[in-house]
Structures are given as structure tokens and as C-alpha cells.
Design an enzyme around this catalytic site. Sequence first.
Site, PDB file in Angstrom:
ATOM      1  N   GLU A  93       0.996  -1.272  -0.038  1.00  0.00           N
ATOM      2  CA  GLU A  93      -0.042  -0.048   0.124  1.00  0.00           C
ATOM      3  C   GLU A  93       0.816   1.433   0.013  1.00  0.00           C
ATOM      4  O   GLU A  93       0.423   2.423   0.263  1.00  0.00           O
ATOM      5  CB  GLU A  93      -0.908   0.164   1.215  1.00  0.00           C
ATOM      6  CG  GLU A  93      -1.852  -1.166   1.392  1.00  0.00           C
ATOM      7  CD  GLU A  93      -2.794  -1.072   2.377  1.00  0.00           C
ATOM      8  OE1 GLU A  93      -3.568   0.087   2.485  1.00  0.00           O
ATOM      9  OE2 GLU A  93      -3.015  -2.158   2.999  1.00  0.00           O
ATOM     10  N   LYS A 125     -12.215   3.517   5.995  1.00  0.00           N
ATOM     11  CA  LYS A 125     -13.514   4.021   5.963  1.00  0.00           C
ATOM     12  C   LYS A 125     -13.594   5.218   5.204  1.00  0.00           C
ATOM     13  O   LYS A 125     -14.696   6.006   5.101  1.00  0.00           O
ATOM     14  CB  LYS A 125     -13.811   4.421   7.593  1.00  0.00           C
ATOM     15  CG  LYS A 125     -13.887   3.382   8.602  1.00  0.00           C
ATOM     16  CD  LYS A 125     -13.942   3.856  10.074  1.00  0.00           C
ATOM     17  CE  LYS A 125     -13.645   2.775  10.945  1.00  0.00           C
ATOM     18  NZ  LYS A 125     -12.514   2.063  11.211  1.00  0.00           N
ATOM     19  N   HIS A 177      -8.709   3.413  19.764  1.00  0.00           N
ATOM     20  CA  HIS A 177      -9.734   2.685  20.127  1.00  0.00           C
ATOM     21  C   HIS A 177      -9.276   1.593  21.231  1.00  0.00           C
ATOM     22  O   HIS A 177      -8.277   1.004  21.454  1.00  0.00           O
ATOM     23  CB  HIS A 177     -10.169   2.046  18.939  1.00  0.00           C
ATOM     24  CG  HIS A 177     -10.971   2.660  18.211  1.00  0.00           C
ATOM     25  ND1 HIS A 177     -11.342   2.224  16.663  1.00  0.00           N
ATOM     26  CD2 HIS A 177     -11.327   3.862  18.161  1.00  0.00           C
ATOM     27  CE1 HIS A 177     -11.863   3.064  16.085  1.00  0.00           C
ATOM     28  NE2 HIS A 177     -12.022   4.199  16.808  1.00  0.00           N
ATOM     29  N   PRO A 210      -9.227  -2.242  20.637  1.00  0.00           N
ATOM     30  CA  PRO A 210      -9.178  -1.990  18.905  1.00  0.00           C
ATOM     31  C   PRO A 210      -9.253  -3.216  18.146  1.00  0.00           C
ATOM     32  O   PRO A 210      -9.572  -4.091  18.419  1.00  0.00           O
ATOM     33  CB  PRO A 210      -7.525  -1.771  18.897  1.00  0.00           C
ATOM     34  CG  PRO A 210      -6.912  -2.547  19.967  1.00  0.00           C
ATOM     35  CD  PRO A 210      -8.018  -2.718  20.960  1.00  0.00           C
ATOM     36  N   TYR A 238      -4.193  -5.450  17.127  1.00  0.00           N
ATOM     37  CA  TYR A 238      -3.664  -5.330  18.318  1.00  0.00           C
ATOM     38  C   TYR A 238      -2.045  -4.893  17.895  1.00  0.00           C
ATOM     39  O   TYR A 238      -1.077  -5.598  18.249  1.00  0.00           O
ATOM     40  CB  TYR A 238      -3.563  -6.709  19.307  1.00  0.00           C
ATOM     41  CG  TYR A 238      -4.849  -6.735  19.848  1.00  0.00           C
ATOM     42  CD1 TYR A 238      -5.282  -5.940  20.866  1.00  0.00           C
ATOM     43  CD2 TYR A 238      -5.789  -7.696  19.159  1.00  0.00           C
ATOM     44  CE1 TYR A 238      -6.634  -6.092  21.356  1.00  0.00           C
ATOM     45  CE2 TYR A 238      -7.122  -7.586  19.979  1.00  0.00           C
ATOM     46  CZ  TYR A 238      -7.446  -7.013  20.876  1.00  0.00           C
ATOM     47  OH  TYR A 238      -8.608  -7.179  21.276  1.00  0.00           O
ATOM     48  N   HIS A 239      -1.985  -3.801  17.322  1.00  0.00           N
ATOM     49  CA  HIS A 239      -0.671  -3.128  17.103  1.00  0.00           C
ATOM     50  C   HIS A 239      -1.140  -1.664  17.157  1.00  0.00           C
ATOM     51  O   HIS A 239      -2.018  -1.148  16.430  1.00  0.00           O
ATOM     52  CB  HIS A 239      -0.229  -3.349  15.537  1.00  0.00           C
ATOM     53  CG  HIS A 239       1.148  -2.697  15.477  1.00  0.00           C
ATOM     54  ND1 HIS A 239       2.430  -3.385  15.216  1.00  0.00           N
ATOM     55  CD2 HIS A 239       1.621  -1.596  15.045  1.00  0.00           C
ATOM     56  CE1 HIS A 239       3.460  -2.693  14.879  1.00  0.00           C
ATOM     57  NE2 HIS A 239       2.904  -1.424  14.953  1.00  0.00           N
ATOM     58  N   HIS A 287      -2.012   1.700  17.163  1.00  0.00           N
ATOM     59  CA  HIS A 287      -2.414   2.736  15.872  1.00  0.00           C
ATOM     60  C   HIS A 287      -3.323   3.709  16.355  1.00  0.00           C
ATOM     61  O   HIS A 287      -4.312   3.903  17.309  1.00  0.00           O
ATOM     62  CB  HIS A 287      -3.184   1.999  14.589  1.00  0.00           C
ATOM     63  CG  HIS A 287      -4.045   1.324  15.240  1.00  0.00           C
ATOM     64  ND1 HIS A 287      -4.143   0.026  15.832  1.00  0.00           N
ATOM     65  CD2 HIS A 287      -5.704   1.549  14.779  1.00  0.00           C
ATOM     66  CE1 HIS A 287      -5.549  -0.224  16.004  1.00  0.00           C
ATOM     67  NE2 HIS A 287      -6.329   0.444  15.153  1.00  0.00           N
ATOM     68  N   ILE A 288      -3.454   5.081  15.693  1.00  0.00           N
ATOM     69  CA  ILE A 288      -4.137   6.250  16.215  1.00  0.00           C
ATOM     70  C   ILE A 288      -4.968   6.660  14.750  1.00  0.00           C
ATOM     71  O   ILE A 288      -4.492   6.582  13.772  1.00  0.00           O
ATOM     72  CB  ILE A 288      -3.026   7.169  16.352  1.00  0.00           C
ATOM     73  CG1 ILE A 288      -2.171   6.909  17.636  1.00  0.00           C
ATOM     74  CG2 ILE A 288      -3.776   8.660  16.809  1.00  0.00           C
ATOM     75  CD1 ILE A 288      -0.970   7.833  17.751  1.00  0.00           C
ATOM     76  N   HIS A 289      -6.148   6.842  15.279  1.00  0.00           N
ATOM     77  CA  HIS A 289      -7.192   7.381  14.260  1.00  0.00           C
ATOM     78  C   HIS A 289      -7.111   8.872  14.184  1.00  0.00           C
ATOM     79  O   HIS A 289      -7.158   9.511  15.243  1.00  0.00           O
ATOM     80  CB  HIS A 289      -8.508   6.766  14.425  1.00  0.00           C
ATOM     81  CG  HIS A 289      -8.754   5.385  14.599  1.00  0.00           C
ATOM     82  ND1 HIS A 289      -9.302   4.611  13.659  1.00  0.00           N
ATOM     83  CD2 HIS A 289      -8.348   4.445  15.675  1.00  0.00           C
ATOM     84  CE1 HIS A 289      -9.131   3.362  14.096  1.00  0.00           C
ATOM     85  NE2 HIS A 289      -8.571   3.222  15.359  1.00  0.00           N
TER      86      HIS A 289
END
Length: 350
Positions: free
Chosen positions: A171, A196, A259, A262, A265-266, A268-270
Site C-alpha cells: 500500500e 472508512k 480505540h 481496537p 493489536y498493533h 495505531h491512532i485514528h
Amino acid sequence: MSQLPTDFASLIKRFQFVSVLDSNPQTKVMSLLGTIDNKDAIITAEKTHFLFDETVRRPSQDGRSTPVLYNCENEYSCINGIQELKEITSNDIYYWGLSVIKQDMESNPTAKLNLIWPATPIHIKKYEQQNFHLVRETPEMYKRIVQPYIEEMCNNGRLKWVNNILYEGAESERVVYKDFSEENKDDGFLILPDMKWDGMNLDSLYLVAIVYRTDIKTIRDLRYSDRQWLINLNNKIRSIVPGCYNYAVHPDELRILVHYQPSYYHFHIHIVNIKHPGLGNSIAAGKAILLEDIIEMLNYLGPEGYMNKTITYAIGENHDLWKRGLEEELTKQLERDGIPKIPKIVNGFK
């Protein structure tokens, strides 16, 4: 025997419908269960937001710049793009009707599709309609029930797709920003669009920042010693993201959150445009915790941080943790709190 093509369009064409997992009229999202080549698959379809030809900023009296949406004369706009109209009814000055608006893949697509294939039973449970409950997870419950589950979810290649993004260039064309060096690996992170977001309308901007640190799975692993690291992350995100989108969104228009539980389970930030109401419970209380609040809370939790805190959150009945012990613990909590049991038969409100 030749291998069947695995590009997105070919996979969608081979999708065989089985059932509707969930349908939400408010968010205009539907999740479908099916099979592709005899393997389970999930398609999530989301109606896209109305697009404008251009979004610009103009200076206002207070020195800030305000968004100006214009060029609605575009042939695909919600006005000029109308191809058919059918009136439902009218009353005085109010009119209701249905319309068909001209569609175009580049300028005005109808929907955004997400595909998971092959889909695991965990994926299917996640997207299936379910009842939710609020549970208080104590530190003892975490160590006895949740932590073993997290360790299991981090094994057997379940996070391979995350490592592919971080280290294998997966990606890479979607990555908005990357900060990584071997010398300061633990400070590194990258930002890319979340599934999303349709990648087009900034009002629904939804990004995710994935860190390179592997010692933090959830907020439970955050200690007071991590506070400055989180402050630096928060400041970098607010500094970087606006420039990536020509400052059409400001630092104080970003909702930056984490979250719990989450979806993987690594740590991460939204990163969400404050205009975006969120999909499902993605920014709801009982799921989302603002990064600023996490940083502030670490001032009061002691050296062990969130490991010593009771955390209240929403959990779905399809989540494996519900049957692994949270359902039983919630029943005990309600009894200890003196909350009466719900009668088996409820005839209605009196």
C-alpha cells in the site's frame, strides 16, 4: 490449471451472495457475506458523499481561512447532475422527492466498496449485526481474560498485513507520510487513509497512523514513561496532516483518538475530520479515547499507567472476549452493583 485473477474487479465479479450481515440506514452502509472461489468473503458497500468540484479556503476576519465549496454548476453536481425526479409529496412551502443523479467513476462514484477475502470467522463476527454491552474491565480482568487473547491475536501471522505496510512496501502508493529511520525506529510511524474514507471528500477525512514500536499493543501498555512519546506523536500528526491536504483542514479540526478494544493489536491512532460523525461506533464514547485525554490521564495513573486503570468500554456479543469471560464478569458486576435482573418476559411500557 491456471490460477484465477485476484485483482479487485475480478474478485467482485466472482462474489456469490450468502446473506446480509448488517445494514445501517443512518450511515448508508451494508455488509454482505458471500463466497469467492468457495472461500468466505465480506463486501461492505457505503454510499459516497456528495462531491464538489473544488474546495478552497478564503481568509476571514479573524485571520483564519474558511472553507468555500463552489462550482456546483459542474455536470456531476447534486443540482446539474439530476437526471430523473419523482415527487413524493408537498405541503405549503415544503417538497419531498427522489432523484437519480448522474454518476461517474472519477467525478461522482456511487459507492465505496471494501472486500475482505478470504474472510475469517473473526471478520464475519465483527461485521455481523450484534448486541453491545458496557463492561468495566479491571486490571485483574485484563490480565486473566484479555491479555491472553491479545497474545493469541498477535501470533500465527494475524498481523502480517501490518508488517507488510510497515516494512514490505504494501500500500505504499497510499501512504500519506512516513517517518522512519533505523537509528530511531521506535519513534517512527506512517500515516495512510483508513478503509472508512473514500479518499476524495475531505469532510469525511479518516486516516490512521501506525507506529513502528512493537511493545505497545493497546492503551493498556502505555506507561507514564510513554507520555512524551505520545505528545510528540500528537504534535507531529497535527503539524503534518494539514499540509498533506493543502491546508484545507486545520490542526484543530482533527479528532485524534485511540480505540479500546481496537480492531487489531498493533498500536495505531485514528485521525478524523471533526466534521465526520463517524461510522458505527468509531468515534463513540465507550470505544474512542482522545489522544489528548490519554496523555493527560498518564499524569495521574502512576508509573504503570493504564495497566492499573479500570476501563469501561462497549463490547459486542460476537467478539471472542464476550464468551471468553466478559459476559460472566458483567453479570457479576451487575449483581455487585445491586442492579436487578431483567425479567424474562416484558409486555411493554406501562
